[in-house]
Design a protein around this motif. Structure first.
Motif, short mmCIF file in Angstrom:
data_model
loop_
_atom_site.label_atom_id
_atom_site.label_comp_id
_atom_site.label_asym_id
_atom_site.label_seq_id
_atom_site.Cartn_x
_atom_site.Cartn_y
_atom_site.Cartn_z
N PHE A 193 57.81 29.44 42.53
CA PHE A 193 57.77 30.54 41.55
C PHE A 193 58.74 31.66 41.94
O PHE A 193 59.26 32.37 41.09
CB PHE A 193 56.35 31.11 41.43
CG PHE A 193 55.34 30.11 40.97
CD1 PHE A 193 55.63 29.23 39.94
CD2 PHE A 193 54.11 30.01 41.59
CE1 PHE A 193 54.70 28.28 39.53
CE2 PHE A 193 53.17 29.08 41.19
CZ PHE A 193 53.47 28.20 40.16
N SER A 246 53.78 28.92 33.91
CA SER A 246 53.63 30.33 33.54
C SER A 246 53.15 30.51 32.10
O SER A 246 52.59 31.55 31.76
CB SER A 246 54.95 31.08 33.71
OG SER A 246 55.45 30.90 35.00
N ALA A 290 48.39 29.95 34.11
CA ALA A 290 49.34 31.07 34.04
C ALA A 290 49.05 32.27 34.95
O ALA A 290 50.01 32.86 35.47
CB ALA A 290 49.46 31.53 32.59
N LEU A 336 52.24 34.09 36.78
CA LEU A 336 52.70 35.31 36.08
C LEU A 336 52.58 36.54 36.98
O LEU A 336 53.51 37.35 37.07
CB LEU A 336 51.89 35.52 34.80
CG LEU A 336 52.16 34.56 33.64
CD1 LEU A 336 51.22 34.86 32.48
CD2 LEU A 336 53.61 34.65 33.16
N ARG A 387 55.17 36.19 39.88
CA ARG A 387 56.56 36.36 39.44
C ARG A 387 56.82 37.79 38.99
O ARG A 387 57.90 38.33 39.21
CB ARG A 387 56.86 35.37 38.30
CG ARG A 387 56.91 33.92 38.79
CD ARG A 387 57.25 32.97 37.66
NE ARG A 387 58.55 33.30 37.09
CZ ARG A 387 58.93 32.93 35.87
NH1 ARG A 387 58.12 32.22 35.10
NH2 ARG A 387 60.12 33.25 35.42
N LEU A 439 60.27 37.69 36.32
CA LEU A 439 59.70 37.32 35.02
C LEU A 439 60.57 37.92 33.91
O LEU A 439 60.80 39.13 33.88
CB LEU A 439 58.27 37.87 34.95
CG LEU A 439 57.28 37.23 33.98
CD1 LEU A 439 57.14 35.74 34.22
CD2 LEU A 439 55.92 37.90 34.10
N SER A 489 53.93 34.88 27.09
CA SER A 489 52.72 34.57 27.87
C SER A 489 51.57 35.51 27.52
O SER A 489 50.42 35.07 27.47
CB SER A 489 53.02 34.64 29.37
OG SER A 489 53.45 35.93 29.71
#
Lengths: 403, 248
Positions: A323, A336, A342, A346, A349, A355, A363
């Motif tokens: 990641f 993600s 996720a 998420l 990141r 991200l 997301s």
């Protein structure tokens, strides 16, 4: 609203009355306290023992074929010299001297040989320490301080990195957004099981019919979830407060590092994104756990699912390096965006800052829709699976029912 | 008297089994109504569908002209057939919780709970965990919760189940008090002496259909003046005869 606050108060008060809550709540800081105490005491006793050893006097003879050991150093510890190894060894075996050190000609190829009187497993270490100390003290005598620092590896560095022309420290940047990752992990780890079993109690106690005719199922579920959040906050305070007090009181005594929060960068956008991912993910998984709990007849059966949910949720941690290092790979993007895997990718990141804006938007939408759907399913399962006291319900079966 | 409950063409099916078949009847405001029938005749199913716990296969079940909702206008007291409360909580906490869910303030809920506990001689058990009480004592607590807040509609499913004669009398007295203040009472039972003593009208169910419906006097008249107990045996007797002949 009246009923919601009644449910929240009832659920919080009865949980606070449970011994198991306090066992977990106090057990966590207590366990850390014990671990740190053991480490502190262990370090203290090791350093005391080392100091005691240094002060211990023992007679020693030396043969130095390396030519590195200085006579003045030997004199300082009252060490005599002997011409050959056999003589020194014979003095030790005869008991006329406590130890004999033999320094070979080429120290890169041969070992320093130590012959000594046994003084126990731990205390025998003093001979090795003194043999090395005689050598290093001799070598360091003529060495300049800077060269000595390099040899000892005590040289320090200071790194300043830049992004878009401004100073940027990725490590410091990830601290505030990363707090939500830790918080999410702790919340689910501490309360996952409680969420899972929060609705099975009504079934197991056969109180469900009275409850469902007195309060809306939705209000009850929301009340239970809000009470869990409040309890998580209380538990957080119980965990953090002693640590904070301990830090303030023992900061100087234990030489703990100073923490200057004002020096940490605050990126409100990233913090807000982390907070949003955290809140929606928490609702999603709470809904999932409540839904599972509502579809099984007993807490025991519900407990079997906790491992599965934890695997789904925290399994991605094993791919944490991916990641961070390959954020554009289809695997990372897929993990993600899939709602049930996720949260960890998420949050991680976003903490390290890789991200993309489109990923954040997509997301968050997926998570919100999923959380709403799972919550609706959880309420429906609770509502219509209420009287299934002895068998598991399938989601299909629940939705086949009209109404 | 106007009707408080109206059941129209109600049908209920579980899988391929039809439990209730096109059933219609009304319950009048302020009356005490007996829902009678043997085990499995559909009595509890009617109550659960009326209260929205089951979704009917067909027809309508209305309270005050609308399907039941917790936030509706009618104050309900319901004693289900499946009994149970929060076992690990104290008696007073449970009673106050339900009292508050029924709309009472905290002080009102406490006052009503204590008053009821004194009446049933359980005031010294108020702070005990429910599971420390005997089965009969737990039943009394559940009954207390049911009548808390003076409900307009009292639905009691097998109310005397698990009660000894002394507590049964206490229950009857409580029901009579609620009758006297104008509450509508629905009793699901197969205790015919209770029905004769308390009920204004009854419906007798068999195989999901009404075999008799009307005032106690009307039903007795229809069955040639027999007691309700004899009527019950007459209606269900052939079922037992069939079972006996099958065994033979």
């Amino acid at each position: 609203m009246h009923n919601l606050s009644t449910v929240i108060r009832f659920e919080i008060v009865r949980t606070l009355k449970k011994k198991s809550f306090w066992a977990i709540a106090l057990g966590f800081p207590l366990m850390f306290g014990i671990i740190f105490g053991i480490i502190f005491l262990s370090n203290q006793s090791t350093s005391d023992a080392a100091a005691k050893l240094e002060k211990q006097q023992f007679s020693v003879e030396v043969t130095d074929n390396s030519g590195l050991v200085r006579p003045e150093v030997l004199k300082a510890v009252s060490a005599a010299t002997v011409t050959d190894r056999e003589t020194g060894r014979a003095h030790v075996t005869a008991g006329s001297v406590d130890a004999y050190f033999y320094y070979p000609h080429d120290l890169t190829k041969n070992k320093i040989e130590i012959y000594a009187k046994n003084v126990g497993l731990f205390d025998n270490g003093r001979y090795d320490a003194v043999a090395r100390a005689l050598l290093s003290s001799s070598v360091q005598t003529d060495m300049p301080a800077d060269v000595l620092a390099v040899v000892k590896g005590s040289v320090t560095t200071s790194t300043t990195t830049f992004r878009d022309g401004k100073e940027f420290d990725p490590m410091k940047q990830m601290i505030f957004p990363g707090v939500f990752l830790v918080l999410f992990y702790l919340l689910i780890a501490f309360f996952g099981n409680q969420m899972l079993t929060s609705t099975t109690e009504e079934k197991e106690n056969r109180v469900i019919e009275m409850i469902l005719t007195t309060i809306e199922a939705r209000t009850l579920i929301i009340g239970k979830i809000l009470s869990l959040i409040a309890l998580a906050f209380i538990q957080g305070v119980i965990v953090v407060l002693p640590a904070l007090i301990g830090y303030i009181l023992l900061h100087d005594k234990l030489s703990l590092p100073s923490i200057d929060l004002s020096s940490l960068p605050v990126d409100w956008v990233r913090i807000s994104v982390s907070a949003a991912i955290f809140a929606i993910s928490f609702l999603l998984f709470t809904g999932l756990l409540v839904a599972i709990g509502a579809s099984v007849p007993t807490a025991k059966e519900a407990g079997g699912f906790i491992g599965l949910v934890m695997m789904l949720l925290f399994g991605p941690l094993y791919a944490a390096s991916l990641f961070i290092s390959t954020p554009d790979s289809p695997f990372v993007i897929g993990m993600s965006l899939f709602p049930f895997t996720a949260p960890i990718p998420l949050l991680l990141r976003n903490a390290v800052g890789n991200l993309q804006p489109w990923e954040i938007a997509t997301s968050l939408i997926i998570l919100t829709v999923s959380a709403a759907a799972v919550m609706a399913i959880a309420v429906r399962l609770f509502r219509y699976g209420a009287l299934e006291y002895s068998r598991k319900l399938s989601i299909l079966e629940i939705f086949r029912r009209r109404g | 008297m106007d009707s408080i409950i109206s059941i129209k063409n109600f049908s209920m099916q579980f899988g391929k089994t039809r439990v209730i078949d096109d059933l219609s009847f009304d319950i009048m405001r302020g009356e005490t109504f007996g829902l009678l029938g043997s085990n499995g005749s559909g009595k509890t199913t009617i109550i659960r569908a009326l209260l929205g716990i089951y979704i009917p296969t067909g027809g309508a079940l209305l309270i005050d002209g609308k399907p039941y909702s917790v936030s509706g206008s009618v104050k309900l007291g319901y004693l289900p057939e499946e009994r149970g409360l929060y076992k690990k909580e104290s008696v007073i906490d449970i009673m106050m919780y339900f009292g508050q869910l029924k709309g009472l303030s905290r002080d009102e809920a406490r006052a009503q709970s204590m008053s009821y506990l004194q009446r049933v001689k359980l005031e010294d058990k108020a702070k005990l965990r429910l599971d420390k009480l005997s089965g009969g004592q737990q039943q009394k607590i559940q009954l207390g919760i049911t009548v808390m807040g003076n409900p307009e509609l009292l639905i009691l499913d097998e109310p005397t189940k698990g009660f000894d004669p002394v507590n049964r009398r206490l229950l009857m007295n409580i029901i009579e008090e609620h009758q006297a203040r104008g509450a509508t009472v629905i009793m699901v039972t197969h205790q015919m002496e209770e029905v004769e003593r308390l009920c204004d009208r009854i419906i007798l169910l068999k195989d999901g259909k009404a075999r008799a419906y009307g005032t106690v006097a009307e039903v007795r008249q229809k069955f040639k003046g027999h007691s309700l107990n004899d009527i019950f045996l007459e209606v269900y007797g052939d079922e037992n005869d069939e079972e006996e002949s099958n065994h033979a």
